[in-house]
Design a protein around this motif. Structure first.
Motif, PDB file in Angstrom:
ATOM      1  N   TRP A   1       0.815  -1.247  -0.015  1.00  0.00           N
ATOM      2  CA  TRP A   1      -0.036   0.091   0.223  1.00  0.00           C
ATOM      3  C   TRP A   1       0.937   1.315  -0.121  1.00  0.00           C
ATOM      4  O   TRP A   1       0.591   2.201  -0.786  1.00  0.00           O
ATOM      5  CB  TRP A   1      -1.046  -0.025   1.188  1.00  0.00           C
ATOM      6  CG  TRP A   1      -1.865   1.024   1.353  1.00  0.00           C
ATOM      7  CD1 TRP A   1      -1.917   2.125   1.809  1.00  0.00           C
ATOM      8  CD2 TRP A   1      -3.425   0.802   0.910  1.00  0.00           C
ATOM      9  NE1 TRP A   1      -3.113   2.901   1.945  1.00  0.00           N
ATOM     10  CE2 TRP A   1      -4.150   2.080   1.209  1.00  0.00           C
ATOM     11  CE3 TRP A   1      -3.870  -0.173   0.295  1.00  0.00           C
ATOM     12  CZ2 TRP A   1      -5.427   2.372   1.062  1.00  0.00           C
ATOM     13  CZ3 TRP A   1      -5.410  -0.039   0.065  1.00  0.00           C
ATOM     14  CH2 TRP A   1      -5.998   1.249   0.471  1.00  0.00           C
TER      15      TRP A   1
ATOM     16  N   GLY B   1       2.042   3.966  -2.812  1.00  0.00           N
ATOM     17  CA  GLY B   1       1.809   5.643  -2.787  1.00  0.00           C
ATOM     18  C   GLY B   1       3.074   6.428  -3.281  1.00  0.00           C
ATOM     19  O   GLY B   1       3.100   7.152  -3.918  1.00  0.00           O
TER      20      GLY B   1
ATOM     21  N   THR C   1      -3.294  11.108   0.061  1.00  0.00           N
ATOM     22  CA  THR C   1      -3.283   9.502   0.205  1.00  0.00           C
ATOM     23  C   THR C   1      -2.489   9.144   1.416  1.00  0.00           C
ATOM     24  O   THR C   1      -2.914   8.334   2.005  1.00  0.00           O
ATOM     25  CB  THR C   1      -2.518   8.790  -0.893  1.00  0.00           C
ATOM     26  OG1 THR C   1      -1.315   9.449  -1.209  1.00  0.00           O
ATOM     27  CG2 THR C   1      -3.245   8.618  -2.042  1.00  0.00           C
TER      28      THR C   1
ATOM     29  N   ASP D   1      -3.686   6.941   4.583  1.00  0.00           N
ATOM     30  CA  ASP D   1      -2.806   5.784   4.948  1.00  0.00           C
ATOM     31  C   ASP D   1      -2.942   5.943   6.518  1.00  0.00           C
ATOM     32  O   ASP D   1      -2.764   4.663   7.134  1.00  0.00           O
ATOM     33  CB  ASP D   1      -1.429   5.965   4.423  1.00  0.00           C
ATOM     34  CG  ASP D   1      -1.484   5.552   2.961  1.00  0.00           C
ATOM     35  OD1 ASP D   1      -2.549   5.372   2.239  1.00  0.00           O
ATOM     36  OD2 ASP D   1      -0.230   5.931   2.334  1.00  0.00           O
TER      37      ASP D   1
ATOM     38  N   LYS E   1      -7.371   6.340  -1.167  1.00  0.00           N
ATOM     39  CA  LYS E   1      -6.411   5.944  -2.117  1.00  0.00           C
ATOM     40  C   LYS E   1      -7.308   5.819  -3.558  1.00  0.00           C
ATOM     41  O   LYS E   1      -6.606   6.000  -4.480  1.00  0.00           O
ATOM     42  CB  LYS E   1      -6.136   4.215  -1.898  1.00  0.00           C
ATOM     43  CG  LYS E   1      -5.095   3.659  -2.323  1.00  0.00           C
ATOM     44  CD  LYS E   1      -3.799   4.628  -1.851  1.00  0.00           C
ATOM     45  CE  LYS E   1      -2.543   3.832  -1.804  1.00  0.00           C
ATOM     46  NZ  LYS E   1      -1.461   4.612  -1.405  1.00  0.00           N
TER      47      LYS E   1
ATOM     48  N   MET F   1      -2.774   1.813  -8.836  1.00  0.00           N
ATOM     49  CA  MET F   1      -2.993   2.560  -7.918  1.00  0.00           C
ATOM     50  C   MET F   1      -4.387   2.533  -7.255  1.00  0.00           C
ATOM     51  O   MET F   1      -4.814   2.231  -6.118  1.00  0.00           O
ATOM     52  CB  MET F   1      -2.502   4.080  -7.992  1.00  0.00           C
ATOM     53  CG  MET F   1      -2.739   5.051  -6.785  1.00  0.00           C
ATOM     54  SD  MET F   1      -1.309   5.143  -5.823  1.00  0.00           S
ATOM     55  CE  MET F   1      -1.628   6.334  -4.722  1.00  0.00           C
TER      56      MET F   1
END
Lengths: 661, 103, 165
Positions: free
Chosen positions: A146, A150, A177, A181, A231, A260
């Motif tokens: 993940w 990014g 993003t 996260d 995201k 993505m």
């Protein structure tokens, strides 16, 4: 066999990325592209092999491979482990195959760039990170992928870093993003403290056995949803994706189609059991998805930049996927994810080829009449546009959108307190979204390809770039036949493959439902043809900025430029305008805006109070206020020692209060 | 060998901490401020060690290691900033002049 | 009253006071070394020989060397001494000193209830190591992250770049 192949899928692009980054500058630029493409191609071949193995003899349990123990903590295992089940198999197929086609295209596209090695290194690393994300059987391991995704998006959006606008776009994408996260990490930690593990299968078992009380479960679901929304660029976080157009076009294709933004969808589909246990969050997800798809479609309708139209359309289509996830039919979301990956990659790659042919002009109103000059590209774009609009029967987008619409029609969304939102409401909104989708993509198509030529067209599109376009066109047309509505033909290969044990409940939908879904795109196409396409189009001229546009231009996004109202204003422009106003600013903007407005109001209020004080009291009072404000202002003098002194004073005061109490 | 009761070590830590704090507040020179921060960090470390000794638990010394890493990092970053300021023509290292951005 | 304890504790405090009152940076660093060595004695008396060794090796050794390096790179100390004298007038230090004393008094007042008895049993490096790589392994990871961040920061800030106007 599979135990050996599975890590190799990730290893091939990762190794290519390492080689490319380490040898940047030494490797001839000519070899960087083929190397990266070969690595991703190898990965695609391996995943196809895996698919053949798994589908020919379906294993009873997911294949699980532990690569190594990350760390051993008492009561908390953390290991790097991959698992292959139908869901991750589908994802690796999409990521590697679409990724391979994009890489193939990028060889020629990036040929003249001085930094080819860096570009392809970032691209392959991107693919590798996404593969880690979809293959990991542990949420902690998933988080690595993940974050890697990014990071790579940041590297690629800001690839041409000499232009400050590009780096600003990259930073914006990264920061937004990152916000998500952080929420995701909070959710994971909360989950880990409750269940003592982050292994997905054990975790879902704990959820189904009711090991987690409802309140923390809802909190976890909300936090995970926030991560996924950020995201996937859904409503409070949507503004980074259109700005991400600053990167090279293959990057945009990769971000939008394969790697993505699909991560958020994948996360929720992977944990659908957890979300199914929290109906309120599901409702929220569906509502956010619906709002996003409408808002983004309205935004796409008024863009002038070719790539921005496509970007907003991605946001809109992701809204459809979130809507489908919100109904609980996650297979529908994944089906749409797959077809969307095909036609969005196709649209972006075609757009890149077009933009290259017209000397890097991105404004669609400066193009026009490209149909005669570039019939091949026009055909490819038309295929992508038709699939995006979901023209009935012949395109893949039709079948996936139909699955979503029918699942929304059947669903009910509990709001709380015994109330429920009927699926019919969201269904009609989603149908309106489908209409808008057709309208904006064919507006773009007609403006770019029909009418008088506005610019000179140079060069040819190289063969190496047309091959991926042809493959993707084929996939966008035929990718949908693996799953069909019952009314047409009972083909359910896709959902059977994803979840063999629980096939979708196929209740009998009324036949007019399918008909409505089929007729809407056609109606949109007809309207688009009358407005922009026919020989004497209703709207042809380039949009003129309205008086309000100046403010918008200075306000960081060049989003909305409204044409003067030839079209009946009240019919659809006004509601769209309201929606667009919502979409123009994101949440932080809105916050800072309201704070500054409140401050402004407060300061005028203070000024009024002060004048009344002058009037009523002596000038002495005035001096006291002024001294006080100066004193307060002196606190903020930027000197470290004073700040330290204030901290110490605060500590003293707190200690004194604690002791006296 | 005589041993120090952990309660008394706390007193020593308090005095050290106050001294370090006074140093930060009084001195304008960035170098001295960094040294004062190190003194304060040592006072905190002393508290951890004393607590570990009182309950006979090794975790106190683990925290001491953490503080050690923190101090090393902090000193490295701080000294790098000082060198940078010096190179950019601020030889006086006056903490009070750095109060404007892009100064 | 054991002489050793009194000696080490008072040396620590005296060293710290000397550090913050010196005018020349090198002198301050030397006094800081004295403080750390005395503090290492205190650690030993508290039954933490491992911590004491680390204090000597890393603090009094490595970190102080870093300070010395920087002072050497910055150059002569003579004009600095006058300037420091200028900066150290009573008007400048009276307020902070009162604040710090106040804090010290409050903390001491708060600590008056703690029992001042009990002799600590030493915690050997073995114990520390076992807990470091047992339950506290996350700490090691965190410390490594921290040091890496510090390394990158120092490298980035200290890099020689052409001056941008």
């Amino acid at each position: 066999m599979t135990e050996l192949l599975l890590p190799l899928t990730v290893l091939a692009p990762l190794a290519a990325a390492v080689i490319l980054f380490l040898s940047a500058g030494r490797l001839p630029a000519r070899q960087a592209g083929p190397l990266a493409t070969a690595a991703v191609g190898l990965s695609a071949i391996i995943s196809t092999l895996l698919a053949v193995i798994v589908l020919s003899a379906p294993p009873s349990a997911p294949i699980r491979i532990t690569l190594w123990n990350w760390m051993t903590l008492p009561g908390f295992p953390a290991e790097i482990a991959f698992a292959l089940d139908p869901l991750s198999l589908l994802m690796i197929l999409i990521v590697t195959i679409v990724g391979f086609l994009i890489h193939l295209y990028a060889i020629r596209y990036m040929q003249n760039d001085p930094d080819t090695a860096r570009f392809f290194g970032s691209m392959t690393l991107f693919v590798a990170a996404m593969l880690v994300l979809v293959l990991s059987s542990d949420l902690l391991c998933l988080f690595i992928g993940w974050e890697g995704v990014g990071l790579c998006s940041w590297l690629l959006i800001g690839f041409w870093y000499t232009d400050p606008a590009n780096t600003a776009a990259a930073r914006k994408a990264f920061l937004i993003t990152r916000t998500g996260d952080a929420a995701l990490l909070c959710g994971l930690l909360l989950l880990a403290t409750r269940t003592g593990t982050l292994r997905i299968d054990t975790l879902l078992q704990a959820v189904t056995s009711g090991q987690i009380p409802p309140a923390p479960l809802t909190a976890v679901a909300l936090l995970l949803l926030t991560g996924a929304l950020a995201k996937s660029a859904q409503i409070p976080f949507q503004s980074w994706l259109p700005d991400a157009m600053a990167g090279p076009t293959p990057t945009s294709a990769l971000i939008h189609a394969a790697t993505m933004v699909t991560a958020g969808i994948y996360l929720i589909a992977r944990l659908h059991v957890l979300f199914a246990a929290t109906p309120a969050v599901m409702t929220l997800m569906a509502v956010i998805g619906t709002l996003t798809l409408l808002m983004a479609a309205c935004n796409a309708l008024v863009q002038t930049d070719l790539k921005r139209i496509l970007a907003w359309s991605t946001v809109s289509q992701l809204g459809y996927m979130f809507l489908a996830l919100g109904t609980g039919i996650w297979q529908a979301a994944l089906f749409h994810l797959m077809t969307h990956a095909f036609f969005k990659a196709l649209l972006f790659l075609t757009a890149g080829a077009i933009i290259e042919r017209v000397r890097h002009e991105r404004n669609i109103f400066h193009m026009g009449g490209l149909l005669r000059a570039t019939p091949g590209l026009a055909a490819a774009f038309l295929t992508g546009a038709a699939a995006l609009a979901g023209l009935p029967l012949i395109t893949a987008g039709f079948y996936s959108k139909e699955l979503i619409l029918s699942s929304v029609w059947q669903a009910t969304f509990p709001v709380g307190g015994g109330l429920a939102l009927s699926g019919h409401v969201l269904w009609s909104l989603a149908l309106a979204g489908a209409f808008l989708t057709t309208l904006y993509i064919f507006r773009c198509f007609f403006i770019v390809f029909s009418g008088p030529p506005q610019t000179e067209i140079s060069g040819t599109t190289p063969r190496l770039m047309t091959i991926p376009l042809a493959c993707l066109s084929l996939l966008s047309l035929l990718g949908g036949i693996v799953e069909m509505p019952d009314t047409l033909a009972p083909v359910h290969l896709f959902t059977r493959m994803l979840d063999p044990s629980h096939p979708l409940p196929h209740t009998s939908d009324p036949a007019w439902l399918l008909l409505a879904g089929a007729l809407t795109p056609i109606a949109g196409l007809a309207l688009a043809w009358t407005l922009w396409g026919s020989a004497n189009p209703v709207i042809r001229e380039a949009p003129v900025p309205t008086p309000g546009a100046h403010r918008v231009l200075t306000a960081r996004t060049v989003e909305s430029r409204w044409r003067p109202g030839i079209v009946p204003d009240a019919l659809f422009l006004r509601p769209l305008r309201i929606l667009n106003r919502i979409g123009r600013y994101d949440l932080p903007d809105r916050l800072s805006d309201s704070i500054s407005r409140a401050l402004c109001r407060a300061s005028t209020l203070a000024a009024q109070t002060r004048t009344s004080l002058i009037a009523h009291l002596s000038s002495r009072t005035l001096r006291i206020t002024r001294e006080g404000s100066l004193l307060l202002g002196r606190m903020q003098n930027g000197r470290v020692r004073w700040y330290a002194a204030w901290i110490a004073t605060g500590l003293c005061a707190t200690l004194a209060a604690a002791m006296l109490a | 060998m005589t041993a120090l009761p952990p309660g008394d070590a706390l007193l020593l830590a308090v005095i050290l901490f106050s001294t370090g704090l006074a140093g930060i507040l009084i001195r304008r020179n960035l170098l001295f401020m960094l040294m004062s921060i190190d003194i304060m960090l040592n006072a905190a470390a002393l508290v951890f060690i004393a607590a570990g000794a009182k309950w006979h638990d090794a975790t106190g010394q683990v925290m001491f290691l953490m503080i050690l890493a923190l101090a090393a990092t902090e000193t490295a970053a701080g000294l790098a900033i000082i060198l940078r300021l010096h190179a950019r023509g601020r030889p006086s290292l006056d903490a009070d002049t750095g109060n404007l951005l892009r100064g | 009253m054991p002489v050793m304890i009194l000696f080490a504790a008072s040396l620590t405090v005296i060293g710290a006071v000397m550090v913050i009152t010196r005018r020349i940076a090198v002198h301050a660093v030397l006094w800081l070394v004295v403080t750390f060595l005395a503090l290492a004695c205190v650690f030993t008396l508290l039954g933490a020989p491992f911590a004491a060794a680390l204090e000597v090796i890393i603090y009094a050794g490595a970190i102080m060397v870093l300070f010395i390096f920087v002072i050497m790179m910055i150059g002569p100390a003579q004009p600095e001494s006058d300037r420091e004298k200028e900066w150290l007038r009573p008007r400048a230090w009276l307020g902070p000193a009162i604040l710090a004393t106040l804090l010290c008094g409050e903390l001491l007042f708060g600590l008056r209830a703690t029992p001042h008895t009990g002799t600590p049993a030493p915690i050997t490096p073995r114990d520390v190591g076992l807990s470091l790589f047992g339950p506290c392994v996350m700490m090691v990871e965190l410390a490594s992250f921290l040091l890496l961040a510090g390394l990158v920061t120092a490298f980035h800030i200290g890099r020689h770049r052409p001056e941008t106007p």
